[in-house]
Design an enzyme around this catalytic site. Structure first.
Site, PDB file in Angstrom:
ATOM      1  N   SER A 248       0.855  -1.183   0.000  1.00 58.55           N
ATOM      2  CA  SER A 248       0.000   0.000   0.000  1.00 58.55           C
ATOM      3  C   SER A 248       0.892   1.235   0.000  1.00 58.55           C
ATOM      4  CB  SER A 248      -0.870   0.017   1.260  1.00 58.55           C
ATOM      5  OG  SER A 248      -1.476   1.278   1.414  1.00 58.55           O
TER       6      SER A 248
ATOM      7  N   TYR B 232      -1.585  -0.634  10.734  1.00 60.70           N
ATOM      8  CA  TYR B 232      -1.804  -1.071   9.344  1.00 60.70           C
ATOM      9  C   TYR B 232      -0.628  -0.622   8.465  1.00 60.70           C
ATOM     10  CZ  TYR B 232      -3.624  -1.197   4.585  1.00 60.70           C
ATOM     11  OH  TYR B 232      -3.771  -1.429   3.235  1.00 60.70           O
TER      12      TYR B 232
HETATM   13  N1  LIG Z   1      -8.782  -0.405  -0.861  1.00 67.38           N
HETATM   14  C1  LIG Z   1      -7.707   0.343  -0.705  1.00 67.38           C
HETATM   15  O1  LIG Z   1      -7.801   1.599  -0.675  1.00 67.38           O
HETATM   16  C2  LIG Z   1      -6.347  -0.314  -0.588  1.00 67.38           C
HETATM   17  C3  LIG Z   1      -5.213   0.512  -0.750  1.00 67.38           C
HETATM   18  C4  LIG Z   1      -3.957  -0.058  -0.666  1.00 67.38           C
HETATM   19  C5  LIG Z   1      -3.823  -1.405  -0.418  1.00 67.38           C
HETATM   20  N2  LIG Z   1      -4.914  -2.200  -0.246  1.00 67.38           N
HETATM   21  C6  LIG Z   1      -4.705  -3.623   0.013  1.00 67.38           C
HETATM   22  O2  LIG Z   1      -5.356  -4.388  -0.983  1.00 67.38           O
HETATM   23  C7  LIG Z   1      -5.647  -5.684  -0.463  1.00 67.38           C
HETATM   24  C8  LIG Z   1      -7.073  -6.049  -0.812  1.00 67.38           C
HETATM   25  O3  LIG Z   1      -7.966  -5.172  -0.156  1.00 67.38           O
HETATM   26  P1  LIG Z   1      -9.295  -4.602  -0.827  1.00 67.38           P
HETATM   27  O4  LIG Z   1      -9.161  -3.138  -0.856  1.00 67.38           O
HETATM   28  O5  LIG Z   1      -9.633  -5.321  -2.054  1.00 67.38           O
HETATM   29  O6  LIG Z   1     -10.316  -4.929   0.362  1.00 67.38           O
HETATM   30  P2  LIG Z   1     -11.605  -5.903   0.452  1.00 67.38           P
HETATM   31  O7  LIG Z   1     -12.568  -5.563  -0.626  1.00 67.38           O
HETATM   32  O8  LIG Z   1     -12.045  -5.813   1.869  1.00 67.38           O
HETATM   33  O9  LIG Z   1     -11.014  -7.346   0.168  1.00 67.38           O
HETATM   34  C9  LIG Z   1     -10.195  -8.009   1.098  1.00 67.38           C
HETATM   35  C10 LIG Z   1      -9.999  -9.447   0.670  1.00 67.38           C
HETATM   36  O10 LIG Z   1      -9.112 -10.066   1.598  1.00 67.38           O
HETATM   37  C11 LIG Z   1      -9.687 -11.274   2.046  1.00 67.38           C
HETATM   38  N3  LIG Z   1      -9.298 -11.550   3.442  1.00 67.38           N
HETATM   39  C12 LIG Z   1      -9.408 -10.747   4.526  1.00 67.38           C
HETATM   40  N4  LIG Z   1      -8.952 -11.380   5.624  1.00 67.38           N
HETATM   41  C13 LIG Z   1      -8.554 -12.608   5.212  1.00 67.38           C
HETATM   42  C14 LIG Z   1      -8.006 -13.729   5.874  1.00 67.38           C
HETATM   43  N5  LIG Z   1      -7.798 -13.765   7.210  1.00 67.38           N
HETATM   44  N6  LIG Z   1      -7.694 -14.830   5.146  1.00 67.38           N
HETATM   45  C15 LIG Z   1      -7.910 -14.840   3.811  1.00 67.38           C
HETATM   46  N7  LIG Z   1      -8.460 -13.830   3.126  1.00 67.38           N
HETATM   47  C16 LIG Z   1      -8.769 -12.719   3.829  1.00 67.38           C
HETATM   48  C17 LIG Z   1     -11.201 -11.137   1.888  1.00 67.38           C
HETATM   49  O11 LIG Z   1     -11.722 -12.407   1.555  1.00 67.38           O
HETATM   50  P3  LIG Z   1     -12.867 -13.205   2.385  1.00 67.38           P
HETATM   51  O12 LIG Z   1     -13.473 -12.264   3.370  1.00 67.38           O
HETATM   52  O13 LIG Z   1     -13.818 -13.659   1.319  1.00 67.38           O
HETATM   53  O14 LIG Z   1     -12.109 -14.330   2.980  1.00 67.38           O
HETATM   54  C18 LIG Z   1     -11.305 -10.218   0.657  1.00 67.38           C
HETATM   55  O15 LIG Z   1     -11.386 -10.958  -0.530  1.00 67.38           O
HETATM   56  C19 LIG Z   1      -5.358  -5.627   1.039  1.00 67.38           C
HETATM   57  O16 LIG Z   1      -4.111  -6.254   1.298  1.00 67.38           O
HETATM   58  C20 LIG Z   1      -5.270  -4.141   1.318  1.00 67.38           C
HETATM   59  O17 LIG Z   1      -4.436  -3.861   2.411  1.00 67.38           O
HETATM   60  C21 LIG Z   1      -6.194  -1.667  -0.327  1.00 67.38           C
END
Ligand SMILES: NC(=O)c1ccc[n+]([C@@H]2O[C@H](COP(=O)([O-])OP(=O)(O)OC[C@H]3O[C@@H](n4cnc5c(N)ncnc54)[C@H](OP(=O)(O)O)[C@@H]3O)[C@@H](O)[C@H]2O)c1
Length: 272
Positions: free
Chosen positions: A135, A148
């Site tokens: 991130s 985080y």
């Molecule tokens: N959105 C942003 O602004 C942003 C910015 C920078 C980086 N990121 C990073 O991008 C990645 C994806 O996030 P997102 O934004 O797409 O959020 P999201 O829509 O909440 O998706 C998170 C995903 O992670 C999975 N997950 C959560 N805890 C888990 C666990 N204990 N074991 C296995 N799977 C797990 C969830 O799957 P299930 O609940 O179906 O298991 C879901 O598919 C993360 O690493 C986040 O830190 C996000």
């Protein structure tokens, strides 16, 4: 030619889901993971469908089973996209041992767990690529998301180490660092226990989190991350780290060249 096999953790929503759908439309064989048993589907509808398997990064057995399942079906894992993650908000002082453990358990220990399960297969094949989803917060630490941000800084550091360790086996790793992206990350964000029950940080924390949430809701479409990863996979010599999106690339560049105190003041003006 045989399709390359990609395993994406956390493919039920947001960035992981977008990557899974986009990459399978580009003729990769994609396995996505979820903890939601209702989403598990091993049958592929048509050539481009994504097979969803169960994996909870916190549960070692489920990681072993998921990787074995992919390997049993395909005999290979060419690419791991380590995407599963969650965000926890609250002042550092309001973060208990358990809060910190929970955040690191998912974003760091979980990521390493999956890497360690996949690597023996990649080493044996003499090829493979690991893409960690970091991130922008990994190098622009955000107040009230200190823990985080620390997990994402750790993932950045880990990716650098990993590259130098696995190169000898013909393997590669890279970190992709999205900025604010419109996903379920915002609604899935947890608050630390102490920040819910009256804290001296309350008013600034609330303001900061509301700025964060607004930026995320108005953030980029997760397809931008999927397209970035596709471009990385097409490259002969992939980069070490990639920030997603023009705006964030400029911010990343500025952060590299401005003095620390100015960086801190900029972050404070945005969030603190
Ligand atoms: N959105 C942003 O602004 C942003 C910015 C920078 C980086 N990121 C990073 O991008 C990645 C994806 O996030 P997102 O934004 O797409 O959020 P999201 O829509 O909440 O998706 C998170 C995903 O992670 C999975 N997950 C959560 N805890 C888990 C666990 N204990 N074991 C296995 N799977 C797990 C969830 O799957 P299930 O609940 O179906 O298991 C879901 O598919 C993360 O690493 C986040 O830190 C996000």
């Amino acid at each position: 030619m045989e399709k390359k096999v990609i395993l994406i953790t956390g493919a039920s929503s947001g960035i992981g889901k977008s990557c899974a759908e986009f990459l399978s439309s580009k003729s990769y064989m994609v396995f996505g993971t979820t903890r939601n048993k209702e989403l598990i589907s091993k049958s592929r509808e048509g050539d481009n469908a994504v097979a969803m398997i169960y994996l909870d990064v916190i549960n070692e057995e489920s990681v072993v089973n998921a990787v074995n399942e992919v390997f049993k079906e395909t005999g290979r894992i060419d690419v791991l996209i380590n995407n599963a993650g969650m965000g926890m908000a609250g002042a550092v002082e309001d973060s208990s041992d358990n809060d910190v453990k929970r955040q690191f358990e998912t974003n760091i220990i979980g990521a390493v767990r999956v890497i360690n399960e996949v690597l023996p297969h990649m080493r044996e094949a003499g090829s493979g690529m690991i893409i960690n989803i970091g991130s922008v917060a990994g190098y622009i630490p955000i107040p009230y998301q200190g823990v985080y941000s620390a997990t994402k800084a750790a993932l950045l550091s880990l990716t650098f180490s990993l590259r130098n360790e696995i190169r000898q086996f013909g393997l590669n790793a890279c970190i992709v660092q999205p900025g604010d992206t419109k996903t379920n990350f915002t609604v899935n964000r947890k608050m630390t226990q102490k920040s819910l029950s009256g804290t001296p940080y309350e008013s600034r924390m609330k303001h900061s989190i509301s700025v964060m949430e607004k930026d995320e809701i108005n953030g980029s479409d997760p397809i931008s991350v999927a397209k970035t990863i596709y471009r990385i996979l097409k490259r002969k010599n992939p980069p070490i780290s990639v920030t997603v999106g023009f705006k964030y690339k400029i911010i990343a560049f500025l952060f590299r060249i401005v003095p620390e105190k100015l960086r801190e003041a900029l972050i404070a003006s945005l969030y603190a």
